[in-house]
Design a protein around this motif. Structure first.
Motif, PDB file in Angstrom:
ATOM      1  N   ARG A   1     -15.175  50.756  32.794  1.00 61.34           N
ATOM      2  CA  ARG A   1     -16.118  51.071  31.572  1.00 61.34           C
ATOM      3  C   ARG A   1     -15.787  52.693  31.009  1.00 61.34           C
ATOM      4  O   ARG A   1     -15.592  52.919  29.747  1.00 61.34           O
ATOM      5  CB  ARG A   1     -17.523  50.910  32.044  1.00 61.34           C
TER       6      ARG A   1
ATOM      7  N   VAL B   1     -14.674  53.787  27.266  1.00 60.23           N
ATOM      8  CA  VAL B   1     -15.588  54.433  26.595  1.00 60.23           C
ATOM      9  C   VAL B   1     -14.490  55.760  26.158  1.00 60.23           C
ATOM     10  O   VAL B   1     -14.494  56.355  25.035  1.00 60.23           O
ATOM     11  CB  VAL B   1     -16.720  55.010  27.403  1.00 60.23           C
TER      12      VAL B   1
ATOM     13  N   TYR C   1     -23.180  45.261  37.926  1.00 61.57           N
ATOM     14  CA  TYR C   1     -22.650  45.423  36.395  1.00 61.57           C
ATOM     15  C   TYR C   1     -21.155  44.901  36.611  1.00 61.57           C
ATOM     16  O   TYR C   1     -20.331  45.224  37.407  1.00 61.57           O
ATOM     17  CB  TYR C   1     -22.512  47.186  36.638  1.00 61.57           C
TER      18      TYR C   1
ATOM     19  N   ASP D   1     -20.409  42.015  31.499  1.00 58.14           N
ATOM     20  CA  ASP D   1     -21.334  43.154  30.787  1.00 58.14           C
ATOM     21  C   ASP D   1     -20.553  44.169  29.979  1.00 58.14           C
ATOM     22  O   ASP D   1     -20.975  44.234  28.920  1.00 58.14           O
ATOM     23  CB  ASP D   1     -22.077  43.862  32.057  1.00 58.14           C
ATOM     24  N   ILE D   2     -19.353  44.421  30.479  1.00 52.76           N
ATOM     25  CA  ILE D   2     -18.474  45.592  29.770  1.00 52.76           C
ATOM     26  C   ILE D   2     -17.967  44.833  28.486  1.00 52.76           C
ATOM     27  O   ILE D   2     -18.085  45.320  27.391  1.00 52.76           O
ATOM     28  CB  ILE D   2     -17.219  45.943  30.671  1.00 52.76           C
ATOM     29  N   TYR D   3     -17.700  43.688  28.820  1.00 54.43           N
ATOM     30  CA  TYR D   3     -17.165  42.636  27.288  1.00 54.43           C
ATOM     31  C   TYR D   3     -18.254  42.493  26.334  1.00 54.43           C
ATOM     32  O   TYR D   3     -18.121  42.813  25.128  1.00 54.43           O
ATOM     33  CB  TYR D   3     -16.580  41.770  27.698  1.00 54.43           C
ATOM     34  N   GLU D   4     -19.593  42.422  26.841  1.00 57.65           N
ATOM     35  CA  GLU D   4     -20.705  42.188  25.983  1.00 57.65           C
ATOM     36  C   GLU D   4     -20.934  43.707  25.303  1.00 57.65           C
ATOM     37  O   GLU D   4     -21.174  43.745  23.988  1.00 57.65           O
ATOM     38  CB  GLU D   4     -21.750  41.748  26.611  1.00 57.65           C
ATOM     39  N   GLU D   5     -20.921  44.600  25.957  1.00 52.36           N
ATOM     40  CA  GLU D   5     -21.216  46.012  25.087  1.00 52.36           C
ATOM     41  C   GLU D   5     -20.133  46.172  24.418  1.00 52.36           C
ATOM     42  O   GLU D   5     -20.456  46.967  23.435  1.00 52.36           O
ATOM     43  CB  GLU D   5     -21.218  46.951  26.585  1.00 52.36           C
ATOM     44  N   LEU D   6     -18.870  46.154  24.589  1.00 50.24           N
ATOM     45  CA  LEU D   6     -17.821  46.466  23.645  1.00 50.24           C
ATOM     46  C   LEU D   6     -17.639  45.488  22.422  1.00 50.24           C
ATOM     47  O   LEU D   6     -17.890  46.162  21.252  1.00 50.24           O
ATOM     48  CB  LEU D   6     -16.363  46.173  24.253  1.00 50.24           C
TER      49      LEU D   6
ATOM     50  N   GLU E   1     -20.612  44.324  21.197  1.00 47.25           N
ATOM     51  CA  GLU E   1     -21.900  45.044  20.349  1.00 47.25           C
ATOM     52  C   GLU E   1     -21.325  46.282  19.625  1.00 47.25           C
ATOM     53  O   GLU E   1     -21.752  46.394  18.354  1.00 47.25           O
ATOM     54  CB  GLU E   1     -23.043  44.888  21.156  1.00 47.25           C
ATOM     55  N   GLU E   2     -20.811  47.260  20.358  1.00 50.50           N
ATOM     56  CA  GLU E   2     -20.524  48.567  19.887  1.00 50.50           C
ATOM     57  C   GLU E   2     -19.492  48.478  18.944  1.00 50.50           C
ATOM     58  O   GLU E   2     -19.910  49.243  18.028  1.00 50.50           O
ATOM     59  CB  GLU E   2     -20.000  49.386  21.134  1.00 50.50           C
TER      60      GLU E   2
END
Length: 335
Positions: free
Chosen positions: A249, A253, A281, A285-290, A292-293
């Protein structure tokens, strides 16, 4: 414009180790790969660095760079395939004269992907992320791995289609080698978040290594997009060798903050044995965050990286990727 090399049927392939070479006790792997490639009609010129390994590298940075430069500028050598990746390829970048490199294929993954990305970003020469040489030592290759030859033989302005594998290798079983090297036992399933189709200019590699190009003269993505891609969006692909999920992550970022994802159509991630959850974590979860962002599709568990087999992805090529019912189709256009 991207410069696409082409692989001839009777090509001479240079084997050099810009990262790790093969230690003496494993020389039989390199010898086996050389034998199988020669049966296919290729000639191999194997450099000194391919046979040596000490202190996490095949040789000094200057020697590794010099041998690579020899193979990339010698008109008698048509393509370069390192034996495998390693750890410290980044050391040689300062000693490479990128302006002198001739358009010829370099094929590999892992630490080799750092070299592939740097060459494409600096020169506009297409490079190929795919199998290592030692994994071509089998009596035959599985259908996914075997496509490297078709991809590298594709002419400019033509296209090449690859399909996701049927099964992948969960872990190595060195006590029971197979004729195709890999022990393909698990059902492959490509997955998608935020969209099942995406297109763009391919660029990527192993996160563990390519992240170290950020902030250097060898990682100028925006300049590359402007000079060689006519500002077309990038379709990134990554694979994770060793990073725990928080480190993965952090790395992504950092890429975002460095502007690597500013004009990006999507990101694809290869399967990884390193994606073990930390404090709950997960990689998902990382893929979902990316997704969305960045508001882009994320495709993951693709055939790319250290959990074989893998499709051959060409840095700089325009690609269309479709995922349906766990199956993936990758069409690359050499334009």
């Amino acid at each position: 414009m991207i410069k696409y090399p082409i692989l001839k049927n009777d090509a001479t392939i240079g084997v050099t180790a810009p990262s790790s070479g093969v230690p003496a006790e494993l020389h039989h792997l390199l010898e086996g790969a050389k034998e199988q490639m020669e049966k296919k009609g290729y000639s191999l010129e194997v450099g000194e660095t391919a046979w040596t390994q000490s202190k996490s590298k095949s040789a000094s940075a200057k020697k590794r760079a010099a041998e690579l430069m020899h193979m990339m500028t010698n008109n008698e050598i048509d393509a370069v395939i390192p034996p495998w990746g390693g750890e410290l390829l980044v050391e040689i970048l300062d000693y490479i004269d990128f302006d002198q490199l001739k358009p010829k294929w370099i094929l590999g993954y892992s630490d080799t992907s750092l070299l592939l990305m740097a060459i494409t970003l600096k020169t506009g020469i297409a490079t190929a992320h795919g199998t290592n040489l030692v994994d071509l030592r089998g009596e035959y290759s599985d259908k996914t791995t075997a496509k490297w030859e078709d991809v590298l033989s594709t002419s400019k302005r033509e296209s090449i289609v690859q399909y996701s594998s049927e099964k992948y290798q969960k872990e190595w079983d060195f006590e029971n080698p197979t004729p195709q090297i890999f022990d393909l036992t698990e059902t492959t399933e490509w997955k998608a978040i935020g969209g099942k189709s995406v297109s763009g200019r391919l660029l990527g590699g192993c996160v563990d290594t390519v992240r170290h190009l950020i902030g250097t003269p060898f990682g100028e993505v925006k300049s590359f997009q402007k000079e060689y891609l006519n500002e077309e969006p990038i379709l990134w692909y990554f694979e994770n060798c060793d990073l725990a999920t928080p480190d993965l992550r952090r790395s992504l970022v950092q890429m975002k903050l460095a502007g690597w994802f500013d004009h990006c159509s999507g990101i694809m991630f290869g399967r990884s044995a390193a994606n073990t959850p930390v404090d709950g974590y997960t990689a998902e979860d990382i893929y979902e965050e990316l997704a969305e962002e960045l508001q882009i599709p994320i495709i993951y568990d693709i055939d790319c990286g250290h959990v074989p087999p893998q499709v051959t992805l060409v840095n700089g090529a325009f690609a269309e990727v479709e995922v349906n019912d766990g199956k993936g189709v990758v069409t690359q256009y050499f334009n």
